[in-house]
Design an enzyme around this catalytic site. Sequence first.
Site, mmCIF file in Angstrom:
data_model
loop_
_atom_site.group_PDB
_atom_site.id
_atom_site.type_symbol
_atom_site.label_atom_id
_atom_site.label_comp_id
_atom_site.label_asym_id
_atom_site.label_seq_id
_atom_site.Cartn_x
_atom_site.Cartn_y
_atom_site.Cartn_z
ATOM 1 N N GLU A 12 36.659 40.584 35.275
ATOM 2 C CA GLU A 12 37.349 41.545 34.995
ATOM 3 C C GLU A 12 38.238 42.044 36.151
ATOM 4 O OE1 GLU A 12 39.165 46.097 34.935
ATOM 5 O OE2 GLU A 12 38.750 44.513 36.300
ATOM 6 N N HIS B 42 43.346 46.122 44.910
ATOM 7 C CA HIS B 42 44.404 45.064 45.186
ATOM 8 C C HIS B 42 45.220 44.663 46.256
ATOM 9 C CE1 HIS B 42 43.854 44.544 40.769
ATOM 10 N NE2 HIS B 42 42.989 44.745 41.591
ATOM 11 N N ASP C 109 33.705 41.320 40.137
ATOM 12 C CA ASP C 109 34.880 40.642 40.871
ATOM 13 C C ASP C 109 35.313 41.536 42.011
ATOM 14 O OD1 ASP C 109 35.426 41.947 38.487
ATOM 15 O OD2 ASP C 109 36.536 40.057 38.454
#
Length: 354
Positions: A125, A328, A71
Amino acid sequence: MLTDDLLADPVALTRALVDIPSVSGDERDIADQVEAALRKPHLTVTRFGNTVMARTELGRDTRVVLAGHLDTVPHADNFPSRLDGDLMWGCGTSDMKSGTAIALHLAATLTEPIHDVTYFFYDCEEIEAERNGLNVIARERPEWLAADFAVLLEPTYGLVEAGCQGTMRVRVTTQGRRAHSARSWLGVNAIHGMGEVLRRLESYEPRTVVIDGCEYREGLNAVMISGGVAGNVVPDECVVTVNFRFAPDRDERAALAHLHEVFAGFEVELADSAPGAMPGLTTPAVADFIAMVGQQPRAKLGWTDVARFATLGVPAVNFGPGDPNLAHKRDENVEIPKIIDGAALLRNWLGKEK
Protein backbone atom coordinates in the site's frame (compact mmCIF):
# COMPACT_ATOMS: atom_id res chain seq x y z
CA MET A 1 3.70 -17.25 15.48
CA LEU A 2 0.41 -15.42 16.11
CA THR A 3 -1.03 -17.55 18.89
CA ASP A 4 -4.62 -17.54 20.13
CA ASP A 5 -3.50 -15.60 23.20
CA LEU A 6 -2.14 -12.83 20.96
CA LEU A 7 -5.21 -12.86 18.73
CA ALA A 8 -7.42 -12.32 21.79
CA ASP A 9 -5.59 -9.11 22.78
CA PRO A 10 -5.46 -6.33 20.14
CA VAL A 11 -2.69 -4.50 22.00
CA ALA A 12 -0.37 -7.51 22.25
CA LEU A 13 -1.29 -8.39 18.67
CA THR A 14 -0.33 -4.91 17.50
CA ARG A 15 3.11 -5.30 19.01
CA ALA A 16 3.53 -8.77 17.52
CA LEU A 17 2.68 -7.44 14.04
CA VAL A 18 5.00 -4.44 14.43
CA ASP A 19 7.83 -6.80 15.34
CA ILE A 20 7.44 -8.72 12.06
CA PRO A 21 9.43 -6.68 9.50
CA SER A 22 7.27 -5.99 6.45
CA VAL A 23 8.64 -3.07 4.46
CA SER A 24 6.72 -2.76 1.19
CA GLY A 25 7.65 -5.62 -1.13
CA ASP A 26 8.78 -7.87 1.74
CA GLU A 27 5.44 -9.02 3.18
CA ARG A 28 5.65 -12.78 2.65
CA ASP A 29 6.49 -13.63 6.28
CA ILE A 30 3.76 -11.49 7.81
CA ALA A 31 1.23 -12.69 5.21
CA ASP A 32 2.13 -16.31 6.03
CA GLN A 33 1.58 -15.69 9.73
CA VAL A 34 -1.70 -13.81 9.20
CA GLU A 35 -3.00 -16.55 6.90
CA ALA A 36 -2.19 -19.23 9.50
CA ALA A 37 -3.89 -17.21 12.23
CA LEU A 38 -7.07 -16.89 10.16
CA ARG A 39 -7.53 -20.62 9.66
CA LYS A 40 -10.61 -20.77 11.89
CA PRO A 41 -13.80 -22.84 11.43
CA HIS A 42 -15.99 -19.73 10.99
CA LEU A 43 -13.85 -18.22 8.21
CA THR A 44 -13.18 -19.02 4.56
CA VAL A 45 -9.60 -17.99 3.82
CA THR A 46 -8.16 -17.25 0.37
CA ARG A 47 -4.82 -15.78 -0.65
CA PHE A 48 -3.62 -13.97 -3.75
CA GLY A 49 0.10 -13.22 -3.66
CA ASN A 50 0.70 -11.60 -0.28
CA THR A 51 -2.89 -10.42 0.13
CA VAL A 52 -4.97 -12.57 2.48
CA MET A 53 -8.77 -12.51 2.48
CA ALA A 54 -11.02 -14.10 5.11
CA ARG A 55 -14.83 -14.16 4.90
CA THR A 56 -17.76 -15.16 7.03
CA GLU A 57 -20.54 -16.97 5.15
CA LEU A 58 -23.48 -16.61 7.54
CA GLY A 59 -26.17 -15.59 5.06
CA ARG A 60 -26.61 -12.12 6.54
CA ASP A 61 -28.50 -9.43 4.60
CA THR A 62 -25.46 -7.15 4.44
CA ARG A 63 -21.73 -7.59 3.95
CA VAL A 64 -19.11 -5.19 5.25
CA VAL A 65 -15.36 -5.04 4.67
CA LEU A 66 -12.64 -4.39 7.23
CA ALA A 67 -9.28 -3.85 5.57
CA GLY A 68 -5.74 -3.12 6.68
CA HIS A 69 -2.43 -3.16 4.86
CA LEU A 70 0.48 -5.26 6.10
CA ASP A 71 3.38 -3.17 4.81
CA THR A 72 5.28 -0.25 6.29
CA VAL A 73 7.66 2.39 5.03
CA PRO A 74 11.38 1.63 5.58
CA HIS A 75 12.56 1.54 9.18
CA ALA A 76 14.17 4.66 10.64
CA ASP A 77 15.92 3.36 13.78
CA ASN A 78 12.42 2.55 15.08
CA PHE A 79 12.38 -1.25 14.93
CA PRO A 80 11.53 -3.36 16.88
CA SER A 81 8.73 -1.91 19.00
CA ARG A 82 9.03 -0.65 22.56
CA LEU A 83 6.52 0.27 25.25
CA ASP A 84 6.57 3.40 27.40
CA GLY A 85 3.51 3.78 29.61
CA ASP A 86 0.45 4.15 27.40
CA LEU A 87 2.52 4.51 24.23
CA MET A 88 3.78 1.85 21.85
CA TRP A 89 6.64 3.06 19.66
CA GLY A 90 7.87 1.59 16.40
CA CYS A 91 7.60 1.54 12.62
CA GLY A 92 4.01 0.83 11.64
CA THR A 93 2.48 1.37 15.08
CA SER A 94 0.28 4.18 13.75
CA ASP A 95 0.29 3.42 10.01
CA MET A 96 -1.24 0.99 10.29
CA LYS A 97 -0.46 -2.18 12.19
CA SER A 98 -2.59 -1.07 15.14
CA GLY A 99 -5.61 -0.86 12.83
CA THR A 100 -4.67 -4.07 11.05
CA ALA A 101 -4.35 -5.78 14.43
CA ILE A 102 -7.90 -4.76 15.34
CA ALA A 103 -9.22 -6.28 12.10
CA LEU A 104 -7.23 -9.48 12.67
CA HIS A 105 -8.38 -9.65 16.30
CA LEU A 106 -12.03 -9.36 15.24
CA ALA A 107 -11.65 -11.82 12.39
CA ALA A 108 -10.24 -14.45 14.73
CA THR A 109 -12.54 -13.91 17.70
CA LEU A 110 -15.92 -12.64 16.44
CA THR A 111 -17.63 -15.76 15.12
CA GLU A 112 -21.24 -14.54 14.77
CA PRO A 113 -21.29 -10.90 13.62
CA ILE A 114 -24.62 -9.32 12.68
CA HIS A 115 -23.23 -8.58 9.20
CA ASP A 116 -21.24 -10.94 7.03
CA VAL A 117 -17.70 -9.61 7.04
CA THR A 118 -14.86 -9.74 4.54
CA TYR A 119 -11.44 -9.07 6.05
CA PHE A 120 -8.53 -7.99 3.84
CA PHE A 121 -4.87 -7.95 4.86
CA TYR A 122 -2.95 -6.68 1.86
CA ASP A 123 0.51 -5.74 0.64
CA CYS A 124 2.29 -2.84 -1.08
CA GLU A 125 0.00 0.00 0.00
CA GLU A 126 2.88 2.36 0.75
CA ILE A 127 4.36 2.26 -2.77
CA GLU A 128 3.17 2.76 -6.34
CA ALA A 129 -0.53 2.11 -6.98
CA GLU A 130 0.16 -0.55 -9.59
CA ARG A 131 1.53 -2.91 -6.91
CA ASN A 132 -1.08 -2.16 -4.24
CA GLY A 133 -2.62 -5.46 -3.11
CA LEU A 134 -6.21 -4.20 -3.25
CA ASN A 135 -5.57 -2.72 -6.67
CA VAL A 136 -4.36 -6.13 -7.85
CA ILE A 137 -7.49 -7.74 -6.37
CA ALA A 138 -9.73 -5.13 -8.02
CA ARG A 139 -8.10 -5.99 -11.34
CA GLU A 140 -7.83 -9.77 -10.99
CA ARG A 141 -10.60 -10.75 -8.52
CA PRO A 142 -13.06 -7.80 -8.35
CA GLU A 143 -15.85 -10.01 -6.98
CA TRP A 144 -13.85 -10.35 -3.75
CA LEU A 145 -14.45 -6.64 -3.05
CA ALA A 146 -18.26 -6.77 -3.32
CA ALA A 147 -19.83 -5.30 -0.18
CA ASP A 148 -22.40 -2.86 1.15
CA PHE A 149 -19.89 -0.82 3.15
CA ALA A 150 -16.15 -0.80 3.85
CA VAL A 151 -13.99 0.47 6.70
CA LEU A 152 -10.28 1.05 6.09
CA LEU A 153 -8.47 0.95 9.43
CA GLU A 154 -6.02 3.67 8.42
CA PRO A 155 -4.82 6.01 11.19
CA THR A 156 -7.53 8.57 12.07
CA TYR A 157 -7.01 8.91 15.84
CA GLY A 158 -10.36 7.27 16.50
CA LEU A 159 -12.39 9.62 14.28
CA VAL A 160 -14.11 9.00 10.98
CA GLU A 161 -12.09 10.49 8.14
CA ALA A 162 -14.19 10.77 5.01
CA GLY A 163 -13.10 10.30 1.42
CA CYS A 164 -9.47 10.92 0.56
CA GLN A 165 -7.20 13.06 -1.54
CA GLY A 166 -6.02 11.87 -4.91
CA THR A 167 -2.29 11.51 -5.41
CA MET A 168 -0.19 11.96 -8.52
CA ARG A 169 3.54 11.93 -9.20
CA VAL A 170 5.07 13.46 -12.30
CA ARG A 171 8.64 13.86 -13.48
CA VAL A 172 9.56 17.34 -14.70
CA THR A 173 12.69 17.34 -16.86
CA THR A 174 15.04 20.07 -18.01
CA GLN A 175 17.45 19.44 -20.89
CA GLY A 176 20.85 20.99 -21.39
CA ARG A 177 24.08 20.36 -23.30
CA ARG A 178 27.14 18.65 -21.84
CA ALA A 179 30.44 20.40 -21.67
CA HIS A 180 33.65 20.36 -19.64
CA SER A 181 33.08 22.48 -16.54
CA ALA A 182 36.30 24.36 -17.31
CA ARG A 183 34.65 25.53 -20.55
CA SER A 184 31.08 25.73 -19.27
CA TRP A 185 30.11 28.42 -21.80
CA LEU A 186 30.14 25.69 -24.41
CA GLY A 187 27.32 23.86 -22.64
CA VAL A 188 23.89 24.45 -21.09
CA ASN A 189 23.47 23.46 -17.44
CA ALA A 190 20.26 21.45 -16.97
CA ILE A 191 20.44 21.72 -13.18
CA HIS A 192 20.52 25.52 -13.39
CA GLY A 193 17.53 25.26 -15.72
CA MET A 194 15.58 23.53 -12.99
CA GLY A 195 15.63 26.73 -10.95
CA GLU A 196 12.48 28.03 -12.63
CA VAL A 197 10.62 24.79 -11.84
CA LEU A 198 11.63 25.08 -8.18
CA ARG A 199 10.58 28.73 -8.06
CA ARG A 200 7.15 27.80 -9.38
CA LEU A 201 6.84 25.15 -6.69
CA GLU A 202 7.97 27.57 -4.00
CA SER A 203 5.40 30.20 -5.01
CA TYR A 204 2.55 27.74 -5.63
CA GLU A 205 -0.61 28.50 -3.65
CA PRO A 206 -2.62 25.30 -3.05
CA ARG A 207 -6.41 25.23 -2.86
CA THR A 208 -8.49 24.42 0.19
CA VAL A 209 -11.79 22.78 -0.76
CA VAL A 210 -14.76 22.11 1.56
CA ILE A 211 -16.98 19.16 0.59
CA ASP A 212 -19.81 17.94 2.85
CA GLY A 213 -18.30 20.01 5.65
CA CYS A 214 -14.89 18.33 5.28
CA GLU A 215 -11.89 20.52 4.44
CA TYR A 216 -9.43 19.10 1.91
CA ARG A 217 -6.09 20.91 1.59
CA GLU A 218 -4.15 20.35 -1.59
CA GLY A 219 -0.37 20.23 -1.80
CA LEU A 220 2.29 20.32 -4.52
CA ASN A 221 5.83 19.37 -3.54
CA ALA A 222 9.14 18.29 -5.01
CA VAL A 223 9.96 14.95 -3.41
CA MET A 224 13.07 13.85 -5.36
CA ILE A 225 15.63 15.46 -7.63
CA SER A 226 18.39 13.93 -9.74
CA GLY A 227 20.96 15.24 -12.15
CA GLY A 228 24.65 15.39 -12.81
CA VAL A 229 27.24 13.31 -14.63
CA ALA A 230 30.58 13.88 -12.93
CA GLY A 231 32.39 16.50 -10.90
CA ASN A 232 33.85 18.15 -14.00
CA VAL A 233 30.89 17.92 -16.42
CA VAL A 234 28.13 20.43 -17.08
CA PRO A 235 25.01 18.23 -16.84
CA ASP A 236 22.67 17.82 -19.77
CA GLU A 237 19.61 16.59 -17.86
CA CYS A 238 17.92 17.17 -14.53
CA VAL A 239 14.71 15.54 -13.26
CA VAL A 240 12.56 16.55 -10.31
CA THR A 241 9.75 14.29 -9.12
CA VAL A 242 6.71 16.25 -7.97
CA ASN A 243 3.88 14.87 -5.83
CA PHE A 244 0.44 16.47 -6.17
CA ARG A 245 -2.14 15.75 -3.46
CA PHE A 246 -5.45 16.94 -4.89
CA ALA A 247 -8.96 17.36 -3.50
CA PRO A 248 -11.50 14.74 -4.61
CA ASP A 249 -13.48 17.28 -6.65
CA ARG A 250 -10.70 16.88 -9.27
CA ASP A 251 -10.39 13.65 -11.22
CA GLU A 252 -7.03 12.36 -12.43
CA ARG A 253 -7.38 13.95 -15.85
CA ALA A 254 -8.06 17.37 -14.35
CA ALA A 255 -5.16 16.94 -11.91
CA LEU A 256 -2.72 16.13 -14.71
CA ALA A 257 -4.01 19.04 -16.81
CA HIS A 258 -3.38 21.34 -13.84
CA LEU A 259 0.22 20.14 -13.54
CA HIS A 260 0.80 20.80 -17.23
CA GLU A 261 -0.44 24.34 -16.61
CA VAL A 262 1.82 24.84 -13.59
CA PHE A 263 4.89 23.57 -15.47
CA ALA A 264 4.06 25.01 -18.88
CA GLY A 265 7.17 25.06 -21.06
CA PHE A 266 8.74 22.03 -19.38
CA GLU A 267 8.62 18.33 -20.13
CA VAL A 268 6.08 16.67 -17.77
CA GLU A 269 5.80 12.86 -17.60
CA LEU A 270 3.20 11.03 -15.53
CA ALA A 271 4.84 8.53 -13.16
CA ASP A 272 2.02 7.32 -10.91
CA SER A 273 -1.54 8.26 -10.10
CA ALA A 274 -4.50 7.24 -7.94
CA PRO A 275 -7.91 8.94 -7.74
CA GLY A 276 -9.41 10.57 -4.68
CA ALA A 277 -12.78 9.72 -3.15
CA MET A 278 -15.67 12.04 -2.31
CA PRO A 279 -16.89 11.95 1.32
CA GLY A 280 -20.28 10.39 0.58
CA LEU A 281 -21.51 11.18 4.08
CA THR A 282 -25.19 11.03 3.12
CA THR A 283 -25.00 7.32 2.29
CA PRO A 284 -27.10 5.51 4.95
CA ALA A 285 -24.37 3.00 5.83
CA VAL A 286 -21.85 5.80 6.31
CA ALA A 287 -24.30 7.88 8.35
CA ASP A 288 -25.04 4.93 10.64
CA PHE A 289 -21.35 4.29 11.27
CA ILE A 290 -20.72 7.98 11.99
CA ALA A 291 -23.56 7.92 14.51
CA MET A 292 -21.92 4.93 16.22
CA VAL A 293 -18.59 6.79 16.49
CA GLY A 294 -20.42 9.84 17.81
CA GLN A 295 -18.06 12.54 16.54
CA GLN A 296 -18.04 14.87 13.54
CA PRO A 297 -16.11 13.38 10.58
CA ARG A 298 -13.24 15.20 8.95
CA ALA A 299 -11.47 15.05 5.61
CA LYS A 300 -8.82 12.41 4.99
CA LEU A 301 -5.63 14.30 4.15
CA GLY A 302 -3.83 11.53 2.33
CA TRP A 303 -4.64 8.78 -0.12
CA THR A 304 -6.21 5.56 1.10
CA ASP A 305 -7.98 2.61 -0.45
CA VAL A 306 -11.40 4.13 0.23
CA ALA A 307 -10.84 5.39 -3.32
CA ARG A 308 -10.60 1.79 -4.51
CA PHE A 309 -14.00 1.00 -3.03
CA ALA A 310 -15.55 4.29 -4.17
CA THR A 311 -14.60 3.45 -7.77
CA LEU A 312 -16.52 0.17 -7.36
CA GLY A 313 -19.56 1.94 -5.90
CA VAL A 314 -18.96 0.70 -2.34
CA PRO A 315 -19.26 3.45 0.32
CA ALA A 316 -16.19 3.49 2.54
CA VAL A 317 -14.60 5.48 5.37
CA ASN A 318 -11.29 5.57 7.21
CA PHE A 319 -11.34 4.72 10.92
CA GLY A 320 -8.36 3.56 12.97
CA PRO A 321 -6.55 4.08 16.27
CA GLY A 322 -3.31 5.60 14.98
CA ASP A 323 -2.53 9.31 14.75
CA PRO A 324 -2.16 10.21 11.04
CA ASN A 325 0.25 13.02 11.94
CA LEU A 326 2.75 10.39 13.16
CA ALA A 327 2.60 8.21 10.04
CA HIS A 328 6.01 7.59 8.43
CA LYS A 329 7.86 9.53 11.14
CA ARG A 330 10.94 8.37 13.00
CA ASP A 331 9.08 8.80 16.30
CA GLU A 332 5.95 6.95 15.12
CA ASN A 333 3.83 5.65 17.99
CA VAL A 334 0.27 4.73 18.94
CA GLU A 335 -1.67 5.33 22.14
CA ILE A 336 -2.64 1.99 23.67
CA PRO A 337 -6.06 3.22 24.90
CA LYS A 338 -6.92 4.12 21.29
CA ILE A 339 -6.34 0.49 20.26
CA ILE A 340 -8.55 -0.77 23.08
CA ASP A 341 -11.33 1.74 22.36
CA GLY A 342 -11.23 1.16 18.60
CA ALA A 343 -11.49 -2.59 18.99
CA ALA A 344 -14.42 -2.23 21.40
CA LEU A 345 -16.31 0.16 19.14
CA LEU A 346 -15.95 -2.04 16.07
CA ARG A 347 -16.91 -5.15 18.03
CA ASN A 348 -20.03 -3.34 19.25
CA TRP A 349 -20.85 -2.18 15.71
CA LEU A 350 -20.45 -5.63 14.21
CA GLY A 351 -22.51 -7.12 17.02
CA LYS A 352 -21.62 -9.35 19.90
CA GLU A 353 -21.50 -13.07 19.45
CA LYS A 354 -24.72 -14.99 20.03
